[in-house]
Every structure is written in C-alpha cells, then in structure tokens.
Design a protein around this motif. Structure first.
Motif, PDB file in Angstrom:
ATOM      1  N   GLU A  64       0.838  -1.195   0.000  1.00  0.00           N
ATOM      2  CA  GLU A  64       0.000   0.000   0.000  1.00  0.00           C
ATOM      3  C   GLU A  64       0.881   1.255   0.000  1.00  0.00           C
ATOM      4  O   GLU A  64       1.959   1.266   0.594  1.00  0.00           O
ATOM      5  CB  GLU A  64      -0.904   0.030   1.233  1.00  0.00           C
ATOM      6  CG  GLU A  64      -1.894  -1.109   1.303  1.00  0.00           C
ATOM      7  CD  GLU A  64      -2.730  -1.023   2.556  1.00  0.00           C
ATOM      8  OE1 GLU A  64      -2.930   0.107   3.052  1.00  0.00           O
ATOM      9  OE2 GLU A  64      -3.167  -2.069   3.050  1.00  0.00           O
ATOM     10  N   ILE A  65       0.407   2.268  -0.636  1.00  0.00           N
ATOM     11  CA  ILE A  65       1.143   3.531  -0.651  1.00  0.00           C
ATOM     12  C   ILE A  65       1.122   4.131   0.754  1.00  0.00           C
ATOM     13  O   ILE A  65       0.061   4.271   1.375  1.00  0.00           O
ATOM     14  CB  ILE A  65       0.529   4.506  -1.675  1.00  0.00           C
ATOM     15  CG1 ILE A  65       0.671   3.949  -3.091  1.00  0.00           C
ATOM     16  CG2 ILE A  65       1.176   5.877  -1.571  1.00  0.00           C
ATOM     17  CD1 ILE A  65       0.062   4.847  -4.155  1.00  0.00           C
ATOM     18  N   GLY A  66       2.299   4.458   1.250  1.00  0.00           N
ATOM     19  CA  GLY A  66       2.403   5.048   2.580  1.00  0.00           C
ATOM     20  C   GLY A  66       2.487   4.034   3.698  1.00  0.00           C
ATOM     21  O   GLY A  66       2.485   4.420   4.868  1.00  0.00           O
ATOM     22  N   HIS A  67       2.541   2.760   3.395  1.00  0.00           N
ATOM     23  CA  HIS A  67       2.622   1.720   4.414  1.00  0.00           C
ATOM     24  C   HIS A  67       3.777   0.776   4.077  1.00  0.00           C
ATOM     25  O   HIS A  67       4.218   0.697   2.919  1.00  0.00           O
ATOM     26  CB  HIS A  67       1.309   0.933   4.509  1.00  0.00           C
ATOM     27  CG  HIS A  67       0.154   1.775   4.939  1.00  0.00           C
ATOM     28  ND1 HIS A  67      -0.494   2.654   4.082  1.00  0.00           N
ATOM     29  CD2 HIS A  67      -0.462   1.889   6.150  1.00  0.00           C
ATOM     30  CE1 HIS A  67      -1.469   3.259   4.738  1.00  0.00           C
ATOM     31  NE2 HIS A  67      -1.475   2.815   5.994  1.00  0.00           N
ATOM     32  N   HIS A  68       4.244   0.091   5.085  1.00  0.00           N
ATOM     33  CA  HIS A  68       5.384  -0.801   4.892  1.00  0.00           C
ATOM     34  C   HIS A  68       4.987  -2.264   4.759  1.00  0.00           C
ATOM     35  O   HIS A  68       5.812  -3.095   4.389  1.00  0.00           O
ATOM     36  CB  HIS A  68       6.358  -0.666   6.072  1.00  0.00           C
ATOM     37  CG  HIS A  68       6.892   0.725   6.228  1.00  0.00           C
ATOM     38  ND1 HIS A  68       7.803   1.274   5.343  1.00  0.00           N
ATOM     39  CD2 HIS A  68       6.621   1.690   7.162  1.00  0.00           C
ATOM     40  CE1 HIS A  68       8.096   2.517   5.732  1.00  0.00           C
ATOM     41  NE2 HIS A  68       7.391   2.801   6.830  1.00  0.00           N
TER      42      HIS A  68
END
Length: 808
Positions: A473-477
């Motif tokens: 996900e964008i912004g998540h690791h």
C-alpha cells in the motif's frame, strides 16, 4: 513367746473399725489398740493375766506361731519429728531392759529405725508411694547380753498409704485433630487421655473427670472418656478453619480440692465441596485485532470456588454464542483459568463483534451436599474485532502464465491484481523482488501489475520461470507476496542432430550391401507425439560409390556398404555427410557428418586394430633394444645423483676444533682487578711453565716423523719474571714445530709486566686526551695491520677532511 504389736493412734486413724478391736490399757496410755494376727489370719485380743468373772479362772493363750500383719504409713509426711509407725513387744520382755529388739529388711536402719529397748518403730524420711508402695521388714527379739534370739524372726509389711499429691498429666499433648466442615453435631473428633500417678485403688485420688476450658460452643468433651465432639452444626471452613481447644482433666472425681492438668488440642476443619463455582462478573468484554493469527490468545476469565483441591476444581466449556466457530476455549493447568483463543481469522470489514457463553462447573460433587447446588455458573463474553492495517490481498493465491520463447522484448506475460481490504482502500504498488528474478528476465508495471519480458527467452535453457510479485500500500510498509509461475512455450528453433557422435568401425573385408550402422536423431525442441525425422545423404555425396543411406521412416536410417576392397593403407577414414529434416513449423534441417573408420578384423569379423600408424612406420625397435636404452638412462641418472651428493658434502676441517666465527664479538666484563700489588689474582708460574699449556694441536693432514723436544736450557727459571725471554722461546718452538698449524695464531697471556714506556693502549683514554704519539709506522706493518693504521695513522688527515667539509 510371741510379739505384741501396738499400733500408734495416728496409724489406726486410716483403718476401718472392723479391722481391729479397741481396748484401753493402763500400761500404754498413748495407744488405742493392741492386735495380733494368728496363723489362721483372725484378729484376737489378748490381755495378760486377766481374770474372768469367775474368780480363780485364768485365760491362757494357746501355743501357735504368730505372723505380723501389714500396717500403714502416710506418704509425704512433713512433720518435724519422725513418724511413729508402731511398737514391738515380746511376752518375755519384763521391762528390765534385758531384751533388745532388732529390725532388718527394706529400709531398715535408713528409713525405718527401732528403739531396741522399747520396740518403737519410727519412719525417719518422707515416703513417696509413687516411688515404692510397700516395704517388707523382719523383727526379732534377742538377749541384750548374749544376742541370743529369744524368739524366731517374724516378717511384716509396711504399706505407704497414698495421698492426692500427683496432678493428672496428658503425656501426648499437644494434640492435632481434623474434622470435616459441615459435620453433624456430636461428630467425634478425637479422644484425649490423661494419667494420674496416685493409687487408683484407694480413694478418688486417681479418678479423673474431663472438661473443656476453651473451644466452646464449637466443641464438647465427654467427662468420663475424654472424647471430643462437635457441638455446633454447619461449621464452615471458609469462615474459620482452625480452632484451639483446651481440655482439663481433674482428679478427686472433679470435686473441689482435686488436682488438675490441661492440654491443647488444635482442631482443623477439612474441606468438603459445599460451595459452587461463581464468576465474579456476568459479562466479560474482550477484543481481538483482525491481524491476529489462529491460536493466539484473546482473553482469560476464572470462576472462583473457595473450596480446596479437587473440591475447588472448575471445568470450563463454551455452551452458546455466534462465535463458537471462530473461537475456542482451553484451561490453563497452572492458574486454572479459562483461556479464549482465536480459532479462525476474523475480519473487521466482515463482522465486528462476537458473543460467547461460558459455563464453569465442579467435576467432583459431594452427594451429601447435592441439594445445595447447582454446582455451576455461566458468564457471557463479548468480543469486539478491531480494525488493523492489513497488507493488500491478491485476488488469486498464485498465478500461472505462458509466453513463447524468442518473443521480443516487452511481450506481455500476464497481470496480477491485489487490493486493500481496509476501509481506506489505499492504492497498491507492485514490484518483483530481485532475488526471485536474478537475471531480470521480467519487469512489472508498478501501478497495474502488468508483467512483460525484458529480452527473448530460450525454452531450451530454462523452461519455467518462478518469480514472486510483492504488493504494497502507498504510505505503508506491509506487503504481500504471491507466487507467479511462467512457462516458456516451445517453438521449432533447433534443427535435429545425430543422437550420438560415435565413430562407425568397419572391417576391411566387409561385404557389399551390409548395414554397418543405424543412425537416429534428437531435437532440443519440445518433443511431441507427432514429431518425425527424415534422413538423406548430402547432395555432394549422393552419388558416391562407397556407402548409401536408407530412411527407415521411423526416425532412423541405415548405412549400407556399396563395394568391397577397403584397405587401411589406402584410406582408413571416410566422412559421410547426412542431412536430417524434422516436421516442425517451420521445418528445420541440418547436415551431420558420420565418421567411418576402416579396421583390421579376423575371419569372424572381430575387430583387431583400427590404428594405421604401425603400417606407416618404416622400421621399428625390438623389445630388447628398448630395455637397453632404458637401462642406460637409469645408470646415467644414478651417476648424476651420486655426483651431486658428493659435491654437497661438507669438507672436514684439518684440525680437531671447529672454525671460529671471524665476526667481531664484544664481551663486557664488569670486574675490577687488584692492581699490580695483587699477587694472588693469577699464578704467573702457569705462563712460565710450558707444561701447563693444553698441549699441541695435532695436524690431520701430515704425520710428523720427528718430534722436537723442548730444550730444558731454553726454559726460563721457575721464579723468573722475564716474560720477553719466555715469549721469544715460545715463538722459536712454534716456528720449528712441524705439528703446529699452518697459519698464524694469537696466544694471549694474562700478565702485566713492570711497565711500558708507551703507557696505556686503551682507546677509551685516547679519545678524551690529546696524544703526541706518532702512529705512521703502522703503515709499514703490512696489510694485516691496515685497519689499525687507518684508525690511528691517518687521524690528522681525517680531521682535516672533516674541517674542510664543515667549512664548505
């Protein structure tokens, strides 16, 4: 004559009236009775010379043996005077003092004493019945002057009469007892027993009565037996577990004045299952995150049971609720808690709460208290599902794609798709981890998941490519990986070739028309059930006269011989080009060369040799010649080895001592001598006497034929101190000695002479002092003293050179 025994009035006070007859006596005013015991055991009263009512009638005692009866002494008498036990009197005693009374037996002379004149017996010590209950004594009357027995000895018993001087004792106290809780009234707890050392056969001194001093109203004790019983119903262990009870035992039947003793009894109530389990709460809230995996703990709860051991054991189970399929229950063996665990993954987006009902019950129920039940309880668990930032989820658990080999760069292989299951539904980005595609055959569009090739693929090199695609996900690791299997589809891009490249061996005498080889083909491309190979000779050898080829139409071909008369000397190898075609799309062909070698065979066509060199050599060497050549080579090698070994050997020195190291060695001695006046530091006679030396050093290269003895006249006197003559003599002997070493040697003599005009030769002093000595004469001493001449003879020039250098 028998003895008369007078019992003291203080002794008869304890006797019953029927045991004796009372009479007055004017002779013994302090005695109240006089009794005898006959041999028949009856008591009789005897009065001396007493007349009956009829005058002149005398009563006489019949002759018979007398036996003393037992009598009593009170124990623990503490008066100031000895206790008068009784009095002995013999009929022959006229009161004139001629009779002496003797007492013997237990305690005679120590405890009991007798007045030898009057016969009075006294107890001189305090008696204790508990130590000794009776004493056996013997009395006898003898003549005082002759000690002659006047009567035979008589035995009697003195009994110690008991008094209440010992309190009751509990020998095994303190006591510990156990009784179940909730016992009925009158339940026996235990029995305590006291003992009394007083005489149980006399009076009430040892008659005990039990009573309870502490522990009421919970317990009671039976007065005669000492049995302790419960006195209250429904005594609850959970309210009070231990009781301290004090029991008293009193003698004299419990009457006033009796002695008493006490003991402690610790009574413990044992547990019974009289309490059902109870949950402290009716509802237990719990929560679980949706990212938890099955088997993880969600929460705990515990039902309380005040009972102990198995009575307080509680079993748990799920009885109802919509979460019974998603959660499971187990019991912690140490804490006895109910543990709720996740059975299946939960999803916040699908269902956000669950309800469970838990039951806790006692597995061991006492039938006696069954009416107090039910022995179980229920509680409700409400589990809420918490939202978690979950990684993206691929639509498929794995992907399988196909792509043709040799496809150009950028060919589409397939597409993977993942989505964010969270409420935010964030965009997803894709990538191929490099460790799954090391050579980077593929690339992926990070936004739409399209997988393409980066260069043409070769199925024959690698038919399957197994890679992974990661979605984040964008912004998540957090990321998720999926397996992608890519199959490379085959195309016909490899021509057929011989299955084997082995040479064909053919005999020289082969007959025409014989099949010498059957060839087959292989193809690196994927084999299909319709694959077929055809064979034909290459156009340039299609009309040769040596061999022909026949296609067998089964993907094999046979090679035939067309003529005879093959010879290795003429031609030993033939090369036959064969063209092979497949039926693929597009069809491919290749030309392969078949090598045919002519061999020598026997009559049965068994190959003997296919080597043509023996026929080519014009001449050969016999075996004997080869052996001779090898032998010569070995001999030469041995000679060379011996020569090298001899050259490496070390030459032995001509003299017996080893060669000294010619390098300069500096040895420091920190020793100061005694000066010229010290005549004991060194014995000069050793230098003056040639015999004191170590001897000659013999030469090993020659053997002297004539030894020149030392002339006695050449030696200096023993006490001479002329060292110059001594050294000259030694030089002459060395020059004329044929056994001396053939080189110069330096011999040092540790002797200091009378003095020298040159003074000290030490370089230590010459460095710091100016010296006017001229050392130029050292230049004429030859090359052996060149180093010394350079050090001293050229001092001025060296100094000048240094000065010049400084000026420059």
């Amino acid at each position: 004559m028998p003895f008369s025994f007078y019992l003291h009035k203080r002794s008869i006070c304890r006797l019953k009236p029927e045991h004796f007859l009372l009479s007055s006596s004017k002779h013994l005013p302090d005695l109240q009775c006089l009794f005898f015991v006959s041999s028949s055991g009856h008591l009789s009263l005897h009065r001396h010379r007493q007349h009956s009512g009829k005058e002149g009638q005398v009563l006489h005692r019949s002759k018979r043996g007398w036996v003393w009866n037992q009598f009593f002494v009170i124990e623990e008498y503490t008066g100031p005077d000895p206790v008068l036990v009784g009095r002995l009197h013999s009929d022959v005693d006229l009161g004139d003092g001629n009779i002496k009374y003797i007492l013997s037996g237990e305690g005679a002379g120590t405890i009991f004493v007798i007045d030898d004149k009057t016969g009075n017996i006294h107890a001189t010590k305090t008696l204790d019945r508990e130590e000794q209950a009776q004493y056996t004594l013997t009395a006898q009357a003898v003549a005082r002057d002759t000690n002659k027995p006047l009567e035979p000895p008589s035995e009697f018993i003195v009994k110690v009469q008991d008094i209440n001087d010992n309190p009751p004792e509990f020998l095994h106290g303190p006591y510990y007892a156990r009784v179940p809780e909730m016992s009925n009234v009158g339940t026996s707890v235990m029995q305590v027993t006291a003992t009394d050392a007083d005489d149980p056969t006399y009076g009430n001194s040892a008659r005990l009565v039990y009573s309870i001093l502490q522990g009421q109203p919970y317990f009671s004790v039976e007065p005669q037996t000492g049995i302790i019983r419960t006195a209250l119903p429904n005594m609850d262990r959970e309210a009070r577990q231990e009781y301290d009870v004090v029991i008293q035992a009193k003698d004299m039947g419990g009457h006033m004045g009796g002695l008493s003793g006490t003991t402690e009894v610790k009574i413990t109530l044992t547990d019974v299952n009289d309490n059902p389990p109870k949950f402290p709460q009716s509802v237990y809230p719990m929560s679980v995150s949706e990212d938890k995996v099955p088997g993880e703990e969600v929460g705990r709860l515990k039902a309380k049971d005040p009972d102990l051991g198995d009575n307080g054991l509680v079993n748990y189970r799920l009885v109802d609720g919509d979460g019974m399929g998603m959660f499971e229950l187990s019991t912690d063996s140490e804490t006895r808690e109910a543990v709720i665990k996740l059975k299946k993954p939960v999803d916040f987006e699908t269902k956000r709460s669950y309800t469970l009902k838990v039951e806790g019950s006692n597995p061991h129920v006492d039938p006696q208290f069954l009416a107090w039940g039910p022995y179980k309880d229920e509680a409700t668990i409400k589990i809420s599902v918490e939202d978690a930032d979950e990684p993206p989820v691929f639509v498929a658990p794995s992907y399988t794609f196909e792509v043709e080999e040799n496809a150009p760069q950028g060919t589409l292989v397939g597409r993977v798709h993942a989505k964010d299951t969270d409420v935010a539904n964030n965009p997803v980005r894709y990538m191929i981890p490099r460790y799954t595609d090391v050579e980077q055959f593929f690339s992926i569009n990070s936004e739409d998941g399209m997988i393409t090739t980066t260069r043409p693929l070769d199925r024959e090199a690698l038919a399957w490519h197994n890679i992974s695609v990661s979605a984040t996900e964008i912004g998540h690791h957090q990321d998720t990986k999926v397996r992608v299997n890519i199959r490379v589809k085959d195309v016909n891009d490899n021509p057929p070739e011989f299955a084997s490249n082995n040479e064909v061996l053919m005999c020289e005498s082969v007959a025409p028309g014989k099949v010498i080889e059957t060839v087959s083909a292989v193809d690196k491309d994927e084999r299909t059930h319709r694959q077929h190979f055809t064979f034909s000779l290459a156009p340039e050898v299609a009309h040769n006269h040596n061999f022909s080829l026949k296609d067998n139409r089964d993907s094999t071909a046979s090679v035939y011989v067309l003529r005879k008369g093959f010879s290795r000397l003429t031609q030993d190898v033939f090369y036959l080009p064969v063209e092979i075609n497949d039926n693929g799309f597009p069809a491919l062909s290749s030309t392969n060369t078949l090598t045919i070698r002519v061999c020598s065979c026997d009559s049965k066509d068994t190959i003997l040799s296919c080597n043509v060199e023996p026929y080519v050599l014009p001449a050969g060497l016999s075996t004997g010649a080869l052996i001779a050549i090898l032998a010569c080579i070995v001999i030469l090698l041995v000679i060379v080895v011996l020569f090298v070994a001899l050259r490496r050997q070390k030459k032995e020195p001509l003299i017996v001592f080893e060669e000294e190291d010619i390098r300069e060695n500096i040895i420091t001695y920190d020793d100061e001598g005694g000066g010229e006046e010290d005549t004991e530091a060194f014995d000069i006679a050793t230098l003056q006497n040639p015999d004191g030396a170590n001897g000659f050093l013999p030469r090993k290269d020659i053997k002297p034929e004539l030894q020149y003895p030392i002339r006695p006249g050449d030696r200096p006197a023993a006490n001479s101190v002329d060292v110059d003559d001594f050294i000259k003599t030694r030089i002459a002997e060395a020059d004329s000695d044929p056994t001396a070493p053939p080189y110069d040697s330096i011999q040092i003599y540790g002797y200091e002479g009378r003095g020298s005009l040159a003074g000290s030769l030490s370089s230590l002093e010459s460095v710091t002092t100016e010296s006017d000595l001229d050392y130029d004469y050292l230049q004429s001493w030859g090359p052996r003293f060149k180093k010394l001449a350079d050090l001293y003879g050229t001092k001025d020039c060296c100094v000048n050179d240094v000065d010049d250098g400084e000026d420059s």
